[in-house]
Motif scaffolding. Structure first.
Motif: not given
Length: 189
Positions: A10-14, A17-20, A28-38
């Motif tokens: 759920q955290t990853i999906i949210q 969504i925020r990045l999109a 929305v790339t895996l690298a961008a999501v990972a960075k945003a999730c630290d």
């Protein structure tokens, strides 16, 4: 490798969504999501199957949200009023969540039952809006395609800054839908 505490699907999906919404679906790339999730990118795989699966989930969520917003807008309304309300709801959704809206445009894949089901639900909803106009099945589908094209074109132009003249865009939308409805009435007879 064990999943990181506090990180879940759920955290990853949210986060996606925020990045999109902030950067478009291409952001929305895996690298961008990972960075945003630290976290490091491989940590995401404890919760998702990859970028395609994540984007498909965004498509499902986008279509579900669009359906909810449009169906709530049309509640207790009939014919022209319902079409206007749904049109305003469509535009409001795209304005509020541009990335999720972009994700909702994905054509349903035949191998994804949830995506197919919500896509069918959206089409059925739109066809039901056309019922009071007494169109045959083909004409109804053409009308739904036409309305979707109008709304998407309007939305895309607005999102790209294509309307520069100092006129109220909501008035323009109302007039555009009135013109569409005049065409529907012409199709009747």
């Amino acid at each position: 490798m064990s999943p990181r505490v506090g990180l879940d699907q759920q955290t990853i999906i949210q986060t996606a969504i925020r990045l999109a919404d902030e950067h478009g679906l291409s952001g929305v790339t895996l690298a961008a999501v990972a960075k945003a999730c630290d976290v490091r990118t491989p940590s995401l795989y404890n919760h998702i199957r990859g970028l395609e699966a994540l984007r498909t989930e965004l498509s499902v969520l986008g279509m579900q949200a669009l359906y909810r917003q449009m169906s709530q807008a049309a509640e207790d309304l009939h014919q022209d009023e319902a079409i206007h309300a749904v049109s305003r709801a469509y535009l409001a959704f795209a304005r509020a969540q541009p990335g999720l809206y972009e994700a909702s445009l994905e054509a349903p894949r035949m191998d994804h039952p949830e995506l197919l089901a919500i896509s069918r639900r959206l089409v059925d909803f739109m066809c039901n809006l056309m019922t009071p106009y007494a169109l045959d099945e083909d004409a109804s589908l053409h009308a739904v395609r036409g309305l979707r094209s109008l709304l998407h074109g309007f939305t895309s132009l607005e999102q790209q800054g294509g309307f520069k003249l100092p006129l109220d865009l909501d008035v323009t939308l109302t007039r555009l839908i009135d013109t569409f409805l005049a065409g529907i009435y012409k199709m009747q007879g």
